[in-house]
Write an enzyme that holds these catalytic residues in place. Structure first.
Site, PDB file in Angstrom:
ATOM      1  N   VAL A  87      32.770 130.495 110.204  1.00 12.33           N
ATOM      2  CA  VAL A  87      31.996 129.277 109.933  1.00 12.33           C
ATOM      3  C   VAL A  87      32.757 128.375 108.962  1.00 12.33           C
ATOM      4  O   VAL A  87      32.858 127.168 109.168  1.00 12.33           O
ATOM      5  CB  VAL A  87      30.599 129.625 109.368  1.00 12.33           C
ATOM      6  CG1 VAL A  87      29.854 128.372 108.939  1.00 12.33           C
ATOM      7  CG2 VAL A  87      29.790 130.399 110.403  1.00 12.33           C
ATOM      8  N   GLY A  88      33.316 128.970 107.914  1.00 19.26           N
ATOM      9  CA  GLY A  88      33.993 128.185 106.880  1.00 19.26           C
ATOM     10  C   GLY A  88      35.137 127.357 107.435  1.00 19.26           C
ATOM     11  O   GLY A  88      35.273 126.171 107.110  1.00 19.26           O
ATOM     12  N   LEU A 146      23.651 130.215 104.844  1.00 24.56           N
ATOM     13  CA  LEU A 146      23.814 130.681 106.225  1.00 24.56           C
ATOM     14  C   LEU A 146      23.244 132.081 106.395  1.00 24.56           C
ATOM     15  O   LEU A 146      23.723 133.021 105.755  1.00 24.56           O
ATOM     16  CB  LEU A 146      25.317 130.743 106.560  1.00 24.56           C
ATOM     17  CG  LEU A 146      25.978 129.556 107.248  1.00 24.56           C
ATOM     18  CD1 LEU A 146      25.526 129.418 108.680  1.00 24.56           C
ATOM     19  CD2 LEU A 146      25.726 128.277 106.498  1.00 24.56           C
ATOM     20  N   SER A 161      21.226 134.645 109.607  1.00 29.10           N
ATOM     21  CA  SER A 161      21.593 135.209 110.900  1.00 29.10           C
ATOM     22  C   SER A 161      20.311 135.521 111.675  1.00 29.10           C
ATOM     23  O   SER A 161      19.271 135.812 111.066  1.00 29.10           O
ATOM     24  CB  SER A 161      22.372 136.504 110.658  1.00 29.10           C
ATOM     25  OG  SER A 161      22.343 137.312 111.811  1.00 29.10           O
ATOM     26  N   SER A 162      20.408 135.512 112.996  1.00 31.86           N
ATOM     27  CA  SER A 162      19.206 135.790 113.793  1.00 31.86           C
ATOM     28  C   SER A 162      18.741 137.241 113.652  1.00 31.86           C
ATOM     29  O   SER A 162      17.615 137.566 114.035  1.00 31.86           O
ATOM     30  CB  SER A 162      19.459 135.467 115.267  1.00 31.86           C
ATOM     31  OG  SER A 162      20.538 136.219 115.771  1.00 31.86           O
ATOM     32  N   CYS A 163      19.585 138.132 113.065  1.00 29.31           N
ATOM     33  CA  CYS A 163      19.166 139.531 112.913  1.00 29.31           C
ATOM     34  C   CYS A 163      18.143 139.722 111.795  1.00 29.31           C
ATOM     35  O   CYS A 163      17.652 140.827 111.582  1.00 29.31           O
ATOM     36  CB  CYS A 163      20.364 140.450 112.719  1.00 29.31           C
ATOM     37  SG  CYS A 163      21.189 140.212 111.151  1.00 29.31           S
ATOM     38  N   TYR A 168      22.603 144.488 106.589  1.00 24.95           N
ATOM     39  CA  TYR A 168      23.047 143.089 106.586  1.00 24.95           C
ATOM     40  C   TYR A 168      21.842 142.151 106.578  1.00 24.95           C
ATOM     41  O   TYR A 168      21.800 141.169 105.823  1.00 24.95           O
ATOM     42  CB  TYR A 168      23.902 142.871 107.834  1.00 24.95           C
ATOM     43  CG  TYR A 168      24.466 141.492 108.000  1.00 24.95           C
ATOM     44  CD1 TYR A 168      25.560 141.065 107.243  1.00 24.95           C
ATOM     45  CD2 TYR A 168      23.957 140.619 108.959  1.00 24.95           C
ATOM     46  CE1 TYR A 168      26.096 139.801 107.417  1.00 24.95           C
ATOM     47  CE2 TYR A 168      24.486 139.360 109.152  1.00 24.95           C
ATOM     48  CZ  TYR A 168      25.557 138.949 108.374  1.00 24.95           C
ATOM     49  OH  TYR A 168      26.092 137.706 108.560  1.00 24.95           O
ATOM     50  N   LYS A 187      20.561 139.150 103.974  1.00 28.32           N
ATOM     51  CA  LYS A 187      20.351 137.762 104.427  1.00 28.32           C
ATOM     52  C   LYS A 187      18.929 137.305 104.117  1.00 28.32           C
ATOM     53  O   LYS A 187      18.709 136.152 103.754  1.00 28.32           O
ATOM     54  CB  LYS A 187      20.641 137.649 105.935  1.00 28.32           C
ATOM     55  CG  LYS A 187      22.125 137.753 106.266  1.00 28.32           C
ATOM     56  CD  LYS A 187      22.854 136.545 105.712  1.00 28.32           C
ATOM     57  CE  LYS A 187      24.349 136.594 105.892  1.00 28.32           C
ATOM     58  NZ  LYS A 187      25.045 135.528 105.169  1.00 28.32           N
ATOM     59  N   ASN A 219      23.993 134.447 117.525  1.00 30.91           N
ATOM     60  CA  ASN A 219      25.340 135.062 117.516  1.00 30.91           C
ATOM     61  C   ASN A 219      26.421 133.995 117.716  1.00 30.91           C
ATOM     62  O   ASN A 219      26.382 133.244 118.696  1.00 30.91           O
ATOM     63  CB  ASN A 219      25.466 136.080 118.654  1.00 30.91           C
ATOM     64  CG  ASN A 219      24.745 137.380 118.352  1.00 30.91           C
ATOM     65  OD1 ASN A 219      23.586 137.368 117.954  1.00 30.91           O
ATOM     66  ND2 ASN A 219      25.422 138.489 118.540  1.00 30.91           N
ATOM     67  N   HIS A 244      32.859 141.282 116.294  1.00 24.89           N
ATOM     68  CA  HIS A 244      31.701 141.003 117.135  1.00 24.89           C
ATOM     69  C   HIS A 244      32.094 141.198 118.595  1.00 24.89           C
ATOM     70  O   HIS A 244      33.268 141.315 118.931  1.00 24.89           O
ATOM     71  CB  HIS A 244      31.200 139.574 116.895  1.00 24.89           C
ATOM     72  CG  HIS A 244      30.529 139.411 115.570  1.00 24.89           C
ATOM     73  ND1 HIS A 244      31.053 138.632 114.567  1.00 24.89           N
ATOM     74  CD2 HIS A 244      29.386 139.932 115.083  1.00 24.89           C
ATOM     75  CE1 HIS A 244      30.249 138.696 113.512  1.00 24.89           C
ATOM     76  NE2 HIS A 244      29.241 139.483 113.796  1.00 24.89           N
ATOM     77  N   ASP A 278      23.271 149.981 121.640  1.00 26.91           N
ATOM     78  CA  ASP A 278      22.970 148.685 122.268  1.00 26.91           C
ATOM     79  C   ASP A 278      22.570 147.636 121.240  1.00 26.91           C
ATOM     80  O   ASP A 278      22.735 146.440 121.469  1.00 26.91           O
ATOM     81  CB  ASP A 278      21.768 148.845 123.216  1.00 26.91           C
ATOM     82  CG  ASP A 278      22.189 149.088 124.657  1.00 26.91           C
ATOM     83  OD1 ASP A 278      23.381 148.891 124.974  1.00 26.91           O
ATOM     84  OD2 ASP A 278      21.314 149.469 125.455  1.00 26.91           O
TER      85      ASP A 278
END
Ligand code: GFB
Length: 311
Positions: free
Chosen positions: A22-23, A111, A113-115, A142, A146, A171, A185, A275
Site C-alpha cells: 500500500v505504501g 488501514l 483489513s476485511s478479516c 492479525y 487491526k 484482499n 498472499h 482454506d
C-alpha cells in the site's frame, strides 16, 4: 459526488509503511497531488519502538498520517507466526496512532483489513458486522490487532476530537507485493509457483486448500485512489469498506493465473492446507456513494503484475 471536508493540498503527509504494497502505491499516487511527502525509511525508524516513533512524529509534525505499516502475510504466515503478527501490529499501531495524537496530528487514515469481520458474517459484509461474531481462526491474531487500531481511532475521536478514520480494504494485490511462495498472499504465491514450474518444465503445481473459498481482490493502485478520497471526504467513527465488487473462487483464480503466466501443466489442491474464511465479500456501498469505484478488472491487474515480474 462527494464534498471535500478536508484538503490535502500543500499538506505535510507521512505514510507509515512507505515500502509496503500500500505504501509504495500510495507514494506513486501522491506524486499526482500537491503534497509534501515526509519519509522515514525502515532503517531509520522502527515503528515497534515507541519512543523512537513518538520522537520522529514530534520532530517532523506531519499534517496527515496514513497508517499502512504492519507485519502482513498470507494464510501460511498468519498460521505459523500468530504471536509475531499480534505483537508487531499492536505495537506499531499503538505507537503511530498515539504518537500522532501526541504530536498534534489531526488527520489520520488507518488501514485495516476485511478479516476484522466475523467469519460467518452475512455477505456482502457491511461495516456494521464488526464485532457481531467470532473471527476466522487462521488470521485471528492479525484481525485483533487491526480491530484494536480501528477502536483506537474511534476512541481518540470520541475523547480527544481527533479526525482519525479507518478504512477496511478487501484482499489486495499489486506489483509491490511480497512475492514469497510460503509467506505471501495467494496471488503472489501462485504467480511465483507457476513461474518456477514453467521454468523448471514441471508438469504440476500444488496449491493449498480445496480451491472452494471465494475472495474479492482489489488492485493496490485502485485502493490508493480511495485512500486519497477518504482522507479528504470521509469523517466518521465507523470504518469504511473498500472492495472491488469482483469475486472469484481460489480454483478459478489458480486457472486464471496459470493462463496469465503460461503454465500448462496440472493444478493440484492439497486439502491438508487451510482454506481460511469461506467467503468475505464486502459491501462497499458507502465508498461507492462517495464517487469511488475500482477501475481494474482482475485479469487486467494480474497481467500488469506479471508483466512487471517478468521484467
Ligand atoms: O491471501 P491468502 O493467503 O489469505 O489466501 P486469506 C488464502 C486462500 O488461498 C486460502 C488459498 O483459501 C488458501 O487455501 N491458497 C491456495 C493459497 N494456494 C495458496 C498458496 O500457494 N498460498 C497462499 N497464501 N494461499 C488473508 C490474511 O487471509 O487475508 C491476511 O491471511 C489478510 O492476514 C488478508 O487479512 C486480507 O485471504 O485467507
Amino acid at each position: 459526488m462527494h464534498k471535500k471536508l478536508y484538503s490535502l493540498q500543500g499538506k505535510r503527509v507521512w505514510i507509515a509503511g512507505q515500502t509496503g504494497l500500500v505504501g509504495r502505491s500510495l507514494t506513486d499516487e501522491l506524486q499526482n497531488h500537491d503534497v509534501l511527502l515526509l519519509s522515514a525509511p525502515h532503517s531509520a525508524l522502527d515503528l515497534t519502538q515507541q519512543q523512537a516513533t513518538f520522537d520522529w512524529l514530534a520532530a517532523h509534525k506531519p499534517d496527515v498520517v496514513f497508517m499502512a505499516a504492519g507485519r502482513v502475510g498470507g494464510i501460511g504466515a498468519n498460521v505459523e507466526y500468530p504471536a509475531d503478527f499480534i505483537r508487531d501490529n499492536l505495537s506499531m499501531t499503538l505507537n503511530v496512532i498515539d504518537g500522532a495524537h501526541k504530536a498534534g496530528v489531526d488527520r489520520l487514515v488507518f488501514l485495516g483489513s476485511s478479516c476484522i469481520y466475523p467469519r460467518d458474517a452475512t455477505n456482502p459484509i457491511g461495516e456494521d458486522a464488526l464485532l457481531t461474531g467470532a473471527l476466522e481462526p487462521t488470521n485471528e491474531a492479525y484481525a485483533i490487532a487491526k480491530i484494536a487500531g480501528l477502536k483506537l481511532c474511534e476512541h481518540y475521536r470520541a475523547q480527544y476530537g481527533r479526525n482519525y478514520i479507518s478504512v477496511m480494504p478487501t484482499n489486495l494485490y499489486g506489483g509491490y507485493d511480497n512475492f514469497d511462495k510460503d509467506g505471501g498472499h495467494v496471488i503472489p504465491a501462485m504467480m511465483i509457483k507457476f513461474m518456477e514450474a514453467k521454468k523448471a518444465g514441471a508438469d504440476k503445481v500444488t496449491l493449498w486448500g480445496t480451491g472452494a473459498p471465494l475472495r474479492e481482490f482489489l488492485y493496490a493502485p485502485d485502493l490508493v485512489r480511495a485512500l486519497v478520497l477518504v482522507a479528504q471526504a470521509y469523517d466518521d467513527a465507523a470504518p469504511i469498506n473498500v472492495g472491488s465488487g469482483e469475486e472469484v473462487s481460489i480454483y478459478d483464480l489458480a486457472h486464471l493465473i496459470a493462463r496469465v503466466t503460461g503454465f500448462e501443466g496440472d493444478i493440484v489442491f492439497d486439502d491438508s492446507k487451510p482454506d481460511g474464511t469461506p467467503r468475505k465479500f464486502l459491501d462497499s456501498s458507502k465508498i461507492n456513494s462517495l464517487g469511488w469505484r475500482a477501475q481494474t478488472k482482475l485479469e487486467a491487474g494480474l497481467r500488469e503484475v506479471y508483466g512487471g515480474l517478468k521484467g
